[in-house]
Design a protein around this motif. Structure first.
Motif, mmCIF file in Angstrom:
data_model
loop_
_atom_site.group_PDB
_atom_site.id
_atom_site.type_symbol
_atom_site.label_atom_id
_atom_site.label_comp_id
_atom_site.label_asym_id
_atom_site.label_seq_id
_atom_site.Cartn_x
_atom_site.Cartn_y
_atom_site.Cartn_z
ATOM 1 N N ALA A 195 -6.233 4.752 -0.680
ATOM 2 C CA ALA A 195 -7.382 4.019 -1.218
ATOM 3 C C ALA A 195 -8.591 4.949 -1.294
ATOM 4 O O ALA A 195 -8.765 5.838 -0.452
ATOM 5 C CB ALA A 195 -7.692 2.813 -0.355
ATOM 6 N N VAL A 196 -9.397 4.752 -2.351
ATOM 7 C CA VAL A 196 -10.635 5.510 -2.541
ATOM 8 C C VAL A 196 -11.692 4.546 -3.065
ATOM 9 O O VAL A 196 -11.453 3.831 -4.050
ATOM 10 C CB VAL A 196 -10.445 6.673 -3.537
ATOM 11 C CG1 VAL A 196 -11.787 7.344 -3.846
ATOM 12 C CG2 VAL A 196 -9.455 7.689 -2.999
ATOM 13 N N LEU A 197 -12.817 4.550 -2.396
ATOM 14 C CA LEU A 197 -13.936 3.708 -2.838
ATOM 15 C C LEU A 197 -13.516 2.253 -3.014
ATOM 16 O O LEU A 197 -13.928 1.575 -3.966
ATOM 17 C CB LEU A 197 -14.523 4.251 -4.149
ATOM 18 C CG LEU A 197 -15.063 5.688 -4.097
ATOM 19 C CD1 LEU A 197 -15.486 6.152 -5.486
ATOM 20 C CD2 LEU A 197 -16.215 5.792 -3.104
ATOM 21 N N GLY A 198 -12.658 1.794 -2.109
ATOM 22 C CA GLY A 198 -12.233 0.399 -2.164
ATOM 23 C C GLY A 198 -11.149 0.107 -3.174
ATOM 24 O O GLY A 198 -10.693 -1.043 -3.304
ATOM 25 N N GLN A 199 -10.695 1.145 -3.903
ATOM 26 C CA GLN A 199 -9.627 0.965 -4.889
ATOM 27 C C GLN A 199 -8.315 1.472 -4.299
ATOM 28 O O GLN A 199 -8.270 2.564 -3.701
ATOM 29 C CB GLN A 199 -9.948 1.725 -6.185
ATOM 30 C CG GLN A 199 -11.277 1.324 -6.821
ATOM 31 C CD GLN A 199 -11.333 -0.145 -7.123
ATOM 32 O OE1 GLN A 199 -10.412 -0.694 -7.725
ATOM 33 N NE2 GLN A 199 -12.424 -0.808 -6.723
ATOM 34 N N ASN A 200 -7.252 0.670 -4.464
ATOM 35 C CA ASN A 200 -5.968 0.978 -3.846
ATOM 36 C C ASN A 200 -4.933 1.439 -4.868
ATOM 37 O O ASN A 200 -4.895 0.952 -6.004
ATOM 38 C CB ASN A 200 -5.418 -0.264 -3.134
ATOM 39 C CG ASN A 200 -6.252 -0.629 -1.926
ATOM 40 O OD1 ASN A 200 -6.189 0.041 -0.905
ATOM 41 N ND2 ASN A 200 -7.040 -1.691 -2.043
ATOM 42 N N SER A 201 -4.089 2.346 -4.399
ATOM 43 C CA SER A 201 -2.946 2.756 -5.220
ATOM 44 C C SER A 201 -1.825 1.738 -5.058
ATOM 45 O O SER A 201 -1.809 0.964 -4.093
ATOM 46 C CB SER A 201 -2.453 4.128 -4.767
ATOM 47 O OG SER A 201 -1.805 4.011 -3.498
ATOM 48 N N PRO A 202 -0.871 1.747 -5.953
ATOM 49 C CA PRO A 202 0.335 0.938 -5.720
ATOM 50 C C PRO A 202 1.078 1.472 -4.496
ATOM 51 O O PRO A 202 1.003 2.657 -4.174
ATOM 52 C CB PRO A 202 1.152 1.137 -6.994
ATOM 53 C CG PRO A 202 0.181 1.618 -8.011
ATOM 54 C CD PRO A 202 -0.850 2.408 -7.263
ATOM 55 N N GLU A 203 1.820 0.583 -3.820
ATOM 56 C CA GLU A 203 2.604 1.000 -2.667
ATOM 57 C C GLU A 203 3.856 1.749 -3.110
ATOM 58 O O GLU A 203 4.450 1.440 -4.153
ATOM 59 C CB GLU A 203 3.006 -0.208 -1.816
ATOM 60 C CG GLU A 203 1.873 -0.796 -1.009
ATOM 61 C CD GLU A 203 2.340 -1.857 -0.042
ATOM 62 O OE1 GLU A 203 1.771 -1.951 1.061
ATOM 63 O OE2 GLU A 203 3.263 -2.617 -0.399
ATOM 64 N N VAL A 204 4.246 2.719 -2.299
ATOM 65 C CA VAL A 204 5.479 3.466 -2.564
ATOM 66 C C VAL A 204 6.322 3.464 -1.286
ATOM 67 O O VAL A 204 5.798 3.298 -0.178
ATOM 68 C CB VAL A 204 5.199 4.916 -3.002
ATOM 69 C CG1 VAL A 204 4.436 4.951 -4.305
ATOM 70 C CG2 VAL A 204 4.479 5.686 -1.902
ATOM 71 N N THR A 205 7.615 3.617 -1.461
ATOM 72 C CA THR A 205 8.530 3.798 -0.332
ATOM 73 C C THR A 205 9.252 5.112 -0.523
ATOM 74 O O THR A 205 9.388 5.616 -1.648
ATOM 75 C CB THR A 205 9.549 2.657 -0.228
ATOM 76 O OG1 THR A 205 10.268 2.559 -1.467
ATOM 77 C CG2 THR A 205 8.860 1.330 0.058
ATOM 78 N N LEU A 206 9.716 5.671 0.572
ATOM 79 C CA LEU A 206 10.435 6.938 0.504
ATOM 80 C C LEU A 206 11.902 6.688 0.139
ATOM 81 O O LEU A 206 12.546 5.805 0.704
ATOM 82 C CB LEU A 206 10.367 7.662 1.846
ATOM 83 C CG LEU A 206 8.975 8.057 2.333
ATOM 84 C CD1 LEU A 206 9.090 8.843 3.640
ATOM 85 C CD2 LEU A 206 8.236 8.877 1.277
ATOM 86 N N ASN A 207 12.374 7.476 -0.784
ATOM 87 C CA ASN A 207 13.784 7.415 -1.151
ATOM 88 C C ASN A 207 14.510 8.534 -0.404
ATOM 89 O O ASN A 207 14.732 9.618 -0.929
ATOM 90 C CB ASN A 207 13.942 7.561 -2.666
ATOM 91 C CG ASN A 207 15.390 7.456 -3.106
ATOM 92 O OD1 ASN A 207 16.197 6.811 -2.449
ATOM 93 N ND2 ASN A 207 15.718 8.113 -4.206
#
Length: 517
Positions: A195-207
């Motif tokens: 997250a940056v400046l209150g904006q979030n990325s989509p979640e990812v999982t490890l493959n």
């Protein structure tokens, strides 16, 4: 006319104080903003001396003619998200809220004075790029690797950001654009985001890629496996990427699928089965699965002891055997009648009535099967010996008398020998013996049997026999006992060696049989 042309030329000299003082200065020619964030475009401008600014605004259109470009405030896409922070003297700051991807464009500041031809647009404008956050994961993560996650944007953010990392929704300590993970395992199913400046990325999982684990085999249907049914073996394992399966019986490869189906399983399919699970990161064998196929009796056979000729009075044992993986019950059947239960059937003193066909029925609770028939042929000496007498005339004297001998024996009696009482020499042979009744016919004709079959031998003797010689021999059929008793009454001094050995009262049929052989 020449003045107008010169003004137009001066309009497009951005950032420089032009002739008569026209100027627009953009603090940054390019900006990068996060989607959903707020942004301020900083700008100053200078109107010419003696000019009064009537209108100052931002637009997305470059002025190429004398027409007035559209104001962003009039665009529905920007309504409520766009705010002009400047004034009518020198400040031309522009504020965006909730930046959208569609906002990516070039923006120009324009101002208009009260003077004729008093329009000016800052040359070059401000190039706005809109980006979102993405967590970058290495293309290939293998179990045991150290992994670095990177929070990325498509452009360099104008404002130096502070990064925040989350795992499964929980805040992590890292504040840079990278998150370092210790050697990862296949159990790592966590969700990561930045997250940056209150904006979030989509979640990812490890493959995380890894070789087969937790390999197991199962059988369907469960329970007892009976020959002839359909049985399916299934192999499963935990692995990434997906595995290939191979089935082995003993050391032989029997299938190359996750499941192995035997539609009509048979006893030869019994044994140990293993599944091999493999991918590019390794392979593993399952524990052995043992199939025990239940089947009905096979190769059923019967035997007799002792072998060879079966003689009445001896002990005979029948034995049944079969191939079966489960306990077998045996039943002995003679003809259609159940005569015994058990693997063996012993007749301690076998008799002629025991002759016949015997079968063994073998059953293990699943299937039953009958053996081939075993025929018992019990040999025994003559029994139930009888003699019948017939004569041709109305009276016995002068008649042709026929004596017929019959008996029950196995093998059948083949030879009969006739003796006259008082004599040691045979007087005839064959099933029947005939003579003319006269006074010389007194005495008892005895028979001897042996095993060689001959045709009836009819004997004729003295035709002048006296009437009283065989008057006691009633021409109706008489038993051997009757004849014996009659003839011994006629001649009580008969020699012992002539027929005493044939006495059916004091001697058994076996004795008689053995004497006559």
């Amino acid at each position: 006319m020449s003045l107008t042309v010169s003004l137009v030329v001066l309009i497009f000299i951005s950032g420089v104080v032009a002739q008569d003082g026209w100027a627009v200065n953009y603090n940054s020619k390019s900006l990068c903003a996060l989607k959903g964030s707020a942004l301020t475009m900083e700008c100053t401008y200078t109107p010419p001396s003696g000019h009064s600014v009537q209108k100052a605004f931002w637009t997305k259109e470059l002025v190429t003619s004398g027409s007035e470009p559209p104001d962003l405030l009039d665009d529905p896409e920007y309504r409520g998200r766009y705010q002009y922070l400047g004034d009518e003297h020198s400040d031309c700051h522009l504020r965006f809220r909730n930046v959208r991807e569609k906002d990516q464009s070039k923006y120009y500041f324009t101002f208009i004075t009260e003077q004729p031809g008093g329009k000016y647009q800052g040359e070059g404008g401000v190039d706005l790029s809109v980006t979102d956050l993405q967590v970058e994961v290495p293309e290939r993560v293998i179990e045991g690797d150290k992994v670095t996650l990177t929070c990325k944007t498509t452009c360099r953010l104008t404002v130096r950001p502070t990064f925040t990392w989350y795992r499964n929704g929980y805040h992590l300590s890292s504040s840079t654009d990278q998150l370092h993970l210790q050697p990862v395992s296949s159990d790592n199913k966590s969700r990561y985001r930045c997250a940056v400046l209150g904006q979030n990325s989509p979640e990812v999982t490890l493959n995380v890629r890894y070789g087969p684990k937790n390999i197991s085999v199962s059988i369907s249907p469960s329970g007892e496996i009976v020959e002839g049914r359909s049985v399916t073996l299934t192999c499963s394992s935990d692995a990434n990427p997906p595995v290939e399966y191979h089935w082995f019986k003993g050391t032989s490869l029997v299938a190359k699928e996750e499941t192995y189906t035997m539609k009509e399983i048979s006893s030869v399919d019994s044994g140990e089965y293993k599944c091999r699970s493999s991918n590019e990161h390794g392979e593993k064998l399952s524990e052995a699965l043992t199939l025990n196929v239940l089947y009905g009796p096979k190769s059923i056979s019967v035997s007799i002891r002792p072998s060879g000729v079966i003689v009445e009075g001896s002990s005979v044992t029948l034995t049944c055997s079969s191939d079966s993986v489960s306990p077998v019950e045996y039943n002995w059947i003679k003809g259609t009648s159940l005569v015994a239960e058990g693997e063996t059937y012993t007749m301690k003193k076998i008799s002629s009535v025991d002759s016949g066909e015997y079968k063994c029925r073998s059953s293990n609770g699943y299937i039953e099967k009958l053996s081939e028939a075993l025929t018992l042929n019990v040999l025994y000496p003559p029994k139930s010996v009888s003699v019948s007498i017939t004569f041709s005339g109305e009276t016995l004297k002068g008649s042709s008398v026929s004596l017929s001998c019959s008996s029950d024996a196995n093998p059948p009696v083949q030879n009969y020998t006739w003796f006259k009482e008082g004599g040691s020499s045979p007087v005839g042979s064959g099933h029947s013996y005939s003579f003319i009744f006269d006074s010389k016919s007194s005495g008892w004709n005895k028979k001897k049997k042996n095993r060689r079959m001959e045709e009836d031998d009819h004997q004729n003797v003295d035709p002048n026999a006296e009437d009283d010689t065989y008057t006691a021999l009633d021409p109706v059929s008489r038993s051997s006992d009757d004849v014996y008793n009659t003839l011994t009454n006629i001649d009580p001094n008969a020699k012992d060696d002539t027929y005493t050995a044939l006495d059916p009262v004091s001697r058994s049929s076996d004795d008689v049989y053995n004497t006559l052989q």
